[in-house]
Write an enzyme that holds these catalytic residues in place. Structure first.
Site, PDB file in Angstrom:
ATOM      1  N   LYS A 100       4.982   4.236  -1.232  1.00 28.34           N
ATOM      2  CA  LYS A 100       5.152   5.569  -1.805  1.00 28.34           C
ATOM      3  C   LYS A 100       6.514   6.175  -1.462  1.00 28.34           C
ATOM      4  O   LYS A 100       6.989   7.075  -2.172  1.00 28.34           O
ATOM      5  CB  LYS A 100       4.023   6.489  -1.343  1.00 28.34           C
ATOM      6  CG  LYS A 100       2.668   6.134  -1.957  1.00 28.34           C
ATOM      7  CD  LYS A 100       1.527   6.932  -1.353  1.00 28.34           C
ATOM      8  CE  LYS A 100       0.186   6.496  -1.928  1.00 28.34           C
ATOM      9  NZ  LYS A 100      -0.965   7.129  -1.255  1.00 28.34           N
TER      10      LYS A 100
ATOM     11  N   GLY B 210       0.823  -1.207   0.000  1.00 20.19           N
ATOM     12  CA  GLY B 210       0.000   0.000   0.000  1.00 20.19           C
ATOM     13  C   GLY B 210       0.858   1.258   0.000  1.00 20.19           C
ATOM     14  O   GLY B 210       1.933   1.312  -0.604  1.00 20.19           O
ATOM     15  N   SER B 211       0.383   2.257   0.713  1.00 24.55           N
ATOM     16  CA  SER B 211       1.028   3.577   0.640  1.00 24.55           C
ATOM     17  C   SER B 211       2.408   3.648   1.286  1.00 24.55           C
ATOM     18  O   SER B 211       3.123   4.627   1.088  1.00 24.55           O
ATOM     19  CB  SER B 211       0.114   4.626   1.269  1.00 24.55           C
ATOM     20  OG  SER B 211      -1.049   4.792   0.478  1.00 24.55           O
ATOM     21  N   THR B 212       2.812   2.627   2.058  1.00 21.53           N
ATOM     22  CA  THR B 212       4.199   2.641   2.550  1.00 21.53           C
ATOM     23  C   THR B 212       5.175   2.578   1.382  1.00 21.53           C
ATOM     24  O   THR B 212       6.301   3.084   1.469  1.00 21.53           O
ATOM     25  CB  THR B 212       4.470   1.466   3.512  1.00 21.53           C
ATOM     26  OG1 THR B 212       4.226   0.223   2.834  1.00 21.53           O
ATOM     27  CG2 THR B 212       3.599   1.555   4.754  1.00 21.53           C
TER      28      THR B 212
END
Length: 489
Positions: free
Chosen positions: A222, A218-220
């Site tokens: 990013k 997920g957004s980790t």
């Protein structure tokens, strides 16, 4: 008559030659294979006549040792830490062999690693019996207990490590298991407990989620995408991007929306720094479409697509190359979804690499091998896996991740007097299932002492309402506070 005697003599000569060949084959060529055969009872008796070395934590707590018995097998393994350390020690079992540290350092624990110490010589002369060497792991028992307590009943994993040395200070996976019954000398007891662990299930406690289970990050992820963007020289923290309510994906009528199903900041252009702070999906999907090669290269520099060098087995994290005729997957990969999958250990190393100025430390679970008298047989020095990105990129990412905790999506990780850097992740899984809640972090931001990754499967008790900031960040906060108290930094 002479003819018959000659025939008997030739037959006896052939028989003696056959016996000679067989003896030499057994003693020289097949000796190692026969000795290693699990059905060789003598080999088993020899192994269990050795006082297997202890496994101890960095702060001196014994988590595996051998005690004398009165049965045919002279020693039996004990695991006083139970399921708190089950995924670390592994087991030494008559029926199921060895696992984790018990497997990776089997020869050292048996004193057969090929290094002769003064203790070995003393034991030989005094007839005290063979003893194996002790293995000191890098785990701190207090921090391990905190990690277990903080994760609680949530299924998932925690990995905390020193970002400079790569030494793993806590690693807990839930559910875990107690190796004690697998070390029983009663095969029925072993088999009953083994079957209770559902060994063929994907959710068996025998699987260490921290090292061997891959999740969409997920957004980790990013942080990896942002590192690629900054290090490419094509983008800066102030580079701006469109802020659509939904991003039209190329080659398909489908669109990609943000977690909130709205524009990130009202539809006005959004800069990269803000996109990290508030975790804007469309920004990173755009980057996934614009710089797919740079993100692919960055992921590989950080260790994706290869098993990490570690003391126990690891599963390789995934970031496969996406062809130009499948561009929507590039957008999803840019936000840590699609084909991207990572272990908690891998994501802890992403945080550690930022904390370590762009150089990725090699993760370590064993600090040293120690003989029974306390002498150092071998000590493992810190190593690196190479530079993933520049010090300037690391410094910028640190500022971004600090803002995430100060006034972004991870305010629940704030600690008075400590600058915490972090990144949340709320990763979609299969349709209809609650998302996984992630948080990667390091602290203090200006002089990092600890880096970690936390994942709570399917949001724990929050279910479909889960976010990384609400569920995983508070767990990381507890662990960072405990490390501060333990290490007095």
């Amino acid at each position: 008559m002479e003819r018959q005697i000659r025939r008997v003599g030739i037959a006896l000569l052939v028989a003696f030659l056959a016996l000679f060949v067989q003896l030499n084959y057994v003693q020289i060529f097949a000796a190692k294979r026969i000795a290693a055969n699990p059905a060789n009872v003598r080999n088993l008796l020899n192994e269990y006549s050795i006082k297997r070395g202890d496994i101890v934590t960095a702060d001196g707590k014994t988590i595996a040792f051998s005690k004398a018995t009165n049965d045919t097998l002279k020693y039996q393994r004990e695991y006083p830490g139970g399921d708190t350390y089950g995924q670390i020690t592994g087991y030494d079992s008559l029926v199921y062999g060895t696992r984790a540290i018990e497997s990776a350092y089997d020869q050292q624990l048996l004193g057969r690693a090929g290094v002769i110490s003064m203790q070995d010589i003393q034991d030989s002369f005094l007839g005290e019996g063979q003893q194996g060497d002790n293995v000191q792991v890098t785990i701190n028992s207090q921090l391990q207990a905190t990690a277990k307590q903080a994760l609680g009943d949530n299924q998932g994993a925690v990995v905390a490590l020193d970002p400079q040395t790569g030494e793993v200070r806590a690693m807990y996976s839930n559910p875990s298991y107690d190796p004690s019954e697998l070390a029983s000398h009663d095969s029925k007891t072993q088999r009953a407990y083994w079957n209770s662990l559902n060994p063929n299930s994907a959710s068996t406690p025998l699987i260490n989620k921290a090292t061997s289970t891959r999740y969409p990050p997920g957004s980790t992820f990013k942080i990896v995408t942002a590192a690629a963007a900054l290090d490419s020289g094509k983008f800066t923290p102030s580079s701006t991007f469109p802020d659509p309510t939904q991003l039209q994906l190329p080659q398909t009528p489908k669109t990609l929306t943000n977690f909130t199903h709205t524009a990130c900041q009202g539809g006005t252009p959004i800069d990269l720094f803000t996109a990290v702070r508030i975790s804007c999906d469309t920004t990173f999907a755009i980057l996934g479409l614009r710089i797919p090669k740079e993100i692919y290269d960055m992921a590989h520099k950080l260790g994706f697509e290869a098993a990490l060098p570690f003391d126990i087995l690891t599963e390789a994290s995934a970031y496969p190359k996406v062809s130009s005729d499948r561009q929507p997957f590039r957008a999803y990969d840019g936000i840590g979804q699609g084909n991207t999958a990572a272990t908690p250990l891998q994501m802890a190393l992403v945080a550690a690499t930022v904390a370590n100025g762009g150089v990725e430390p090699r993760p370590r679970l064993v600090h040293s091998i120690i003989d029974p008298s306390g002498g150092i047989v071998e000590r493992f020095s810190p190593e690196t896996l190479g530079r993933a990105f520049s010090p300037a990129t690391a410094a910028t990412l640190t500022k971004m991740m600090t803002a995430v905790v100060q006034n972004g999506t991870a305010t629940a990780a704030q600690i008075p007097g400590v600058a915490v850097a972090g990144k949340t992740g709320t990763a979609q899984t299969v349709p209809g299932a609650p998302p996984h809640a992630w948080f990667i972090s390091f602290a203090p931001a200006g002089n990092p002492k600890i880096a970690l990754a936390v994942i709570v499967e399917h949001g724990g008790s929050y279910g479909s309402e889960a976010t990384g900031g609400a569920v995983a960040a508070p767990i990381a906060k507890d662990i960072i506070e405990a490390d501060k108290q333990i290490e007095k930094w």
